[in-house]
Design a protein around this motif. Structure first.
Motif, short mmCIF file in Angstrom:
data_model
loop_
_atom_site.label_atom_id
_atom_site.label_comp_id
_atom_site.label_asym_id
_atom_site.label_seq_id
_atom_site.Cartn_x
_atom_site.Cartn_y
_atom_site.Cartn_z
N ILE B 30 0.98 -1.20 -0.03
CA ILE B 30 -0.09 -0.03 0.06
C ILE B 30 0.86 1.12 0.13
N ILE B 31 0.44 2.20 -0.82
CA ILE B 31 1.21 3.59 -0.93
C ILE B 31 0.43 4.59 -0.29
N SER B 32 1.03 5.15 0.77
CA SER B 32 -0.05 6.21 1.55
C SER B 32 0.66 7.33 1.57
N GLY B 37 -1.75 10.01 6.40
CA GLY B 37 -1.75 8.14 6.24
C GLY B 37 -2.83 7.60 5.46
N GLU B 38 -3.51 8.58 4.50
CA GLU B 38 -4.39 8.41 3.55
C GLU B 38 -3.78 7.53 2.56
N PRO B 39 -4.66 6.50 1.86
CA PRO B 39 -3.78 5.79 0.88
C PRO B 39 -3.90 6.56 -0.66
N SER B 76 6.36 7.32 -7.17
CA SER B 76 6.16 8.77 -7.15
C SER B 76 4.66 8.90 -7.25
N TYR B 77 4.09 10.09 -6.81
CA TYR B 77 2.92 10.68 -6.92
C TYR B 77 2.81 12.18 -7.01
N ALA B 99 5.42 5.46 2.45
CA ALA B 99 4.54 6.45 2.88
C ALA B 99 5.31 7.58 1.88
N LEU B 100 4.77 8.25 1.28
CA LEU B 100 5.28 9.70 0.58
C LEU B 100 5.02 10.95 1.32
#
Lengths: 268, 774
Positions: B30-32, B37-39, B76-77, B99-100
């Motif tokens: 999972i990436i959050s 903490g939201e995905p 990346s996001y 986490a990003l």
């Protein structure tokens, strides 16, 4: 209805320097072959009379083209009557006719009349109308507000056994001017009911008001609405273009009959 | 037959599977966001050395198929700092959760590496446009009102409905063919002020994704696009307040934790205030002769979201939207009130069964309605139309060894329609009551497999079965969906997709604009569902050391059982509305070129679309045709459409933006002839226009330059900026509509001639908005 949205735009437009947002443009129109345009309303007690004109490309000279070589025939019960070319101006209604007969029309409700118009270019227009009974106006009432202005309320009883269409006029003083109120309606939602037409607080004490209730054919109702839609579509960005729904075949126009009740009242 | 020609390259690509690749293992996680903490949905997770990559789904979950060994995983996001992590893969079931960190200010964001272009290159999906609220906020906007939908109109293949309109016309589809989802629930009329503004408050929205084609199987119910809007979740760390003061509206958002690390909330509101000024103008002009008061108009909307972590494997999300437009008019005893809007509530439960199986179940209710009230003396009238839905859907994500990511699920919706409910009263007694009510049920079940065949080839194929029942009449449809991606080299990928779609409910609108009185109507015995098929092929090339991505997509869309209306149709008060419908077909095809740059001080994109969109309504299915039964262009059939968007970071405090738009003028109908109509009485003959061909004329080209600047301020607390916008910077008089004016002699009223006039809507419109956050 879509006109409401034009009014909705107003507050927004006020915020803008709305000057100079219109300009003249050149639009090239495709070639257009003029068609015969016929307007004929049969009225018991009146001669057969009608107007035969031609439609024209939009940017041509604005004056309507009269078709003086048009031959007109009205047939009733196997009897064919020629209506001769005789340009006439009717003082009381302010109307012009191109063809007028000497014979007077005496149709009764249920009678069927046929129209045929042809000209030397080979164009031919035909149509049919069935004489309708009058629908009587029951009452005309008015009510004043605190500013001494009155609204008008006209009531009548709808026929339970048929789909009926109406046209309602309110003139002030004379029939020569354009009516204050002019609309059509159907009994689609009010079959067999007492129907009332109202107005705004538009009248004052002493006004002479002429109220006319036409009982009209569906083909006339459709023609009137389609001409109104076509006129509204020119200049309304939300409207779709409307095709004219003529009651005649082979050209444009209306062949119908006028069955109306008319009352004159003085607002007191 | 164009169809086989279009399919040939796609088939070639599908057949080019090269067997014999090494054994791979599934890696998932999972990436959050570190912030709350939201995905993060749509984050890219990749191993560039292997040309392997995946996007996270809406729950932040991803899966990759990797050979055994040590690899560098990149994530990346948009709006977040990308990260790299070395991972070791030795067997299946490796879970890597990351986490990003968000980029804190809007200005820094300009240089953020958005969805790394390489990952976009490697994504199996095609024809998808993603946009974050942060990105949209940098661009200039009409009246300074940031609108994500209008920003999406700058992407290739997406057209606006006209000047200032927030309607979306995707690859030749109408605005009624867009499935608009807000946190998974349908929004039926996504616009305020008859289409000038969308209902999505940019502060309440995290991101939007627009699918133009290649639709995943979990979506259904509309023909032309899916607009998936995600609302922001509240900050998990501390309470924050943000907002903006604009020219015509203001907005405020409060968010924060309710219980630390367990529950968060966010609530946003905005309201326009033009009515405050117009009321004052009316007050000043009271009593003036011939003064018509300006009607009162305003809108507001409220968005809220609450999240609650039930445990390590369960989370609840409660989202809500309530928006209303009001229009009131009171003059000379005549009162007119008109209000309309959407209401939505959605409760989603996310459950993790194990690291390979996730489920999301959403229960939602949504409605759109308008009400008109009219009062005069003792007479009154009220008219209401509405659609109300109650919906339950569940979606499962299952990660299976061998490179399969399987998604399956089902949905069921109960629709309630109120069509033109009219009541007229004289005093207290009802004089006319009319209108129709319909109840209908819609369902869909689907399964799809996202299959990473090998390092070069990935496939996504699925099937959706949908159905609709209304008054004993049941329709069913099978909707196959497929897409494929093949990497020709490290920098070139080929993509293809096919999607079949069904639409069971229809918008009754012949205005060509998004009007509040547009109503939804179910499929009935007489009104059959709409259908479409779309094929698309694309090629993407990465160049300039990975800084530029050039994509070309060609598409063809067939649309069946399209709806238009009879000449002179009465759509407003009609108990037998469907007798006014005409049925026809549509086709749209075109080519979209898209060049984007997401790194460096100067970023942006250039999109160019060459397209055709036509409709045909002949006597085959109808008793009346349109345009003589011949094909005619849709109003928004625009041959060329060019959008250039440039963002430049000048300094740490100042960024400049520019948007240039050029498109072929709209197709429109103009009368070609006229006749004089005297009528039964009255002296003045009316001029009645005669229309021949539908949309047979073209307006002149539309072009416009918008400029913007974001200046970051230095307040004592928190952050603030001033956003300047100049809409239509060179004051181009773009055509809005054309009409013919009658020129009359001022003296005797004689008609002298006729002149075509072009009306424009917006001249240059400067605006400034103050934004703050603390």
């Amino acid at each position: 209805m879509t006109r409401i949205f034009l009014y909705l735009l107003l507050p927004l437009l006020l915020l803008l320097c709305s000057c100079d947002l219109q300009k003249d443009i050149e639009v090239e129109l495709p070639p257009y072959a003029p068609q015969l345009v016929v307007e004929c309303y049969l009225e018991p007690g009146q001669p057969f009379r009608l107007t035969v004109l031609e439609s024209s490309s939009y940017f041509e000279t604005p004056q309507p083209v009269v078709v003086d070589d048009a031959q007109v025939y009205i047939t009733y019960n196997g009897k064919r009557t020629e209506v001769p070319y005789k340009p006439t101006y009717n003082e009381s209604s302010g109307r012009l006719y191109t063809h007028v007969s000497d014979e007077v029309m005496n149709g009764k409700p249920g009678d069927v009349y046929d129209l045929e118009v042809r000209d030397e270019k080979g164009r031919k227009v035909t149509g049919t109308t069935t004489i309708l009974p009058k629908v009587p106006i029951d009452t005309i009432e008015w009510k004043f507000n605190e500013k001494d202005k009155a609204y008008l309320l006209t009531s009548f009883q709808d026929n339970p056994n048929s789909a009926d269409y109406y046209r309602y006029f309110v003139h002030q003083d004379s029939l020569k001017t354009d009516p204050d109120q002019n609309f059509t309606s159907s009994d689609n939602l009010s079959n067999n009911k007492r129907i009332s037409y109202g107005s705004g607080f538009d009248y004052e004490q002493g006004d002479v008001v002429i109220v006319t209730l036409f009982h009209i054919e569906k083909q006339y109702y459709d023609f009137l609405n389609s001409t109104a839609d076509a006129r509204n579509a020119n200049g309304n960005p939300f409207a779709q273009p409307a095709q004219i729904e003529s009651s005649v075949q082979g050209g444009i126009g209306i062949f119908t009959n006028l069955a109306f009740d008319r009352k004159v009242v003085v607002i007191k | 037959m164009r169809f086989p020609l279009f399919l040939l390259p796609l088939l070639l690509v599908l057949l080019c599977v090269i067997p014999g690749f090494a054994q791979t293992y599934a890696v998932n996680g999972i990436i959050s966001s570190t912030d709350n903490g939201e995905p993060l949905a749509g984050a890219t997770v990749s191993v560039p050395a292997l040309q392997a990559g995946s996007l996270t789904n809406e729950k932040g979950a991803y899966t990759l198929q990797l050979p055994a060994g040590t690899h560098t995983l990149q994530v990346s996001y948009l709006g977040y700092q990308p990260i790299s992590r070395s991972i070791r893969v030795s067997n299946s079931g490796t879970t890597i959760n990351l986490a990003l960190q968000p980029v804190s200010s809007q200005l820094q964001e300009v240089e953020v590496e958005t969805n790394t272009l390489r990952q976009k290159l490697n994504d199996t999906r095609m024809s998808v446009e993603k946009l974050s609220s942060r990105e949209a906020k940098l661009l200039p906007a009409l009246f300074g009102e940031i609108d994500l939908i209008k920003t999406l109109q700058l992407k290739p293949g997406v057209q606006s409905g006209g000047e200032g309109s927030s309607g979306l016309y995707v690859r030749g589809g109408g605005p009624d063919q867009n499935l608009v989802l807000l946190d998974g629930a349908v929004i039926y009329n996504p616009s305020h002020l008859f289409g000038f503004f969308s209902v999505f408050n940019p502060d309440a929205v995290k991101s939007v994704e627009l699918y133009k084609g290649g639709f995943p199987a979990q979506f259904g119910g509309r023909l032309s696009s899916v607009l998936d809007v995600d609302m922001n979740e509240g900050n998990n760390e501390s309470i924050h307040t943000s907002g903006g003061l604009g020219l015509i509206s203001s907005r405020l958002t409060v968010e924060g934790p309710v219980i630390k690390d367990k529950a968060t909330f966010t609530i946003s509101g905005r309201r326009t205030y033009v009515d405050v000024f117009t009321r004052q103008i009316n007050k000043w002009s009271e009593g003036k002769e011939d003064y018509n008061p300006i009607p009162d108009y305003y809108f507001y909307d409220l968005n809220g979201k609450f999240t609650y972590k039930l445990g390590a494997n369960d989370q609840l999300y409660l989202s809500g939207y309530y928006g209303r437009d009001f229009f009131n008019f009171d003059n000379n005893g005549f009162k007119f009130g008109f209000n309309w809007g959407n209401t939505m509530a959605a409760l989603r439960w996310r459950h993790k069964y194990n690291p390979r199986l996730y489920a999301n179940t959403t229960l939602s209710a949504t409605s759109y309605q308008y009400t008109i009230k009219n009062e005069f003396d003792v007479f009154s009238l009220d008219l209401t139309s509405a659609i109300r839905d109650y919906s339950l859907k569940t979606d499962y994500d299952l990660f299976v060894d061998g490179g399969h990511s399987i998604r399956f699920g089902a949905m069921a919706t109960y629709h309630g329609f109120t069509v033109g409910k009219l009541n007229t009263y004289n005093g207290d007694s009802l004089t006319i009551g009319a209108g129709s009510n319909y109840k209908a049920a819609e369902f869909g079940v689907y399964a799809a497999d996202d299959y990473q065949v090998n390092a070069r080839l990935s496939l996504n194929y699925g099937l959706r079965l949908s159905g609709f029942g209304n008054s004993g009449k049941v329709y069913m449809g099978l909707e196959p969906r497929a897409s494929a991606k093949y990497n020709l080299s490290e920098t070139v990928s080929l993509k293809g997709s096919f999607a079949s779609m069904m639409q069971y409910i229809h918008l009754v609108s012949n205005s060509g604009a998004s009007l509040p009185t547009d109503i939804w109507y179910p499929s009935t015995r007489y009104v059959k569902p709409q259908r479409s098929q779309q094929v698309a092929l694309g090629v993407s090339k990465l160049f300039g050391n990975g800084r530029f991505l050039l994509t070309n997509e060609v598409y063809y869309k067939w649309m069946h059982r399209q709806i238009d209306f009879r000449n002179g149709a009465n759509l407003f008060l009609n108990d037998s509305l469907e007798s006014e419908f005409l049925f026809g077909k549509g086709r749209s095809y075109g080519n979209e070129v898209y060049l984007e740059k997401t790194k460096g001080k100067t970023t942006g994109w250039i999109g160019y679309t060459l397209s055709w969109t036509e409709r045909k309504f002949d006597m085959e299915d109808n008793t009346e045709d349109i345009n003589g039964g011949n094909w005619f262009p849709a109003r928004y059939d625009r041959r060329h459409d060019l959008n250039v968007v440039v963002l430049h970071k000048l300094s740490k405090r100042l960024s400049l933006t520019g948007v240039f738009v050029f498109s072929t003028g709209d197709a429109y109908s103009m009368p070609v002839a006229r006749f004089a109509f005297q009528d039964v009485e009255g002296e003045d003959a009316a001029v009645v226009p005669i229309y021949l061909r539908r949309n047979g004329f073209r307006q002149v080209s539309y072009h416009r330059l918008d400029l913007g600047a974001v200046l970051k301020l230095r307040p004592k607390h928190g952050e603030a900026d001033l956003t300047f916008s100049v809409y239509n910077a060179y004051n181009r008089r773009n055509p809005y509509f054309v009409y013919i004016e009658q020129r009359k002699d001022e003296g005797d009223g004689r008609i002298l001639g006729f002149q075509a006039k072009q009306v424009s809507l917006f001249p240059v419109v400067p605006s400034v908005t103050y934004n703050f956050k603390f």
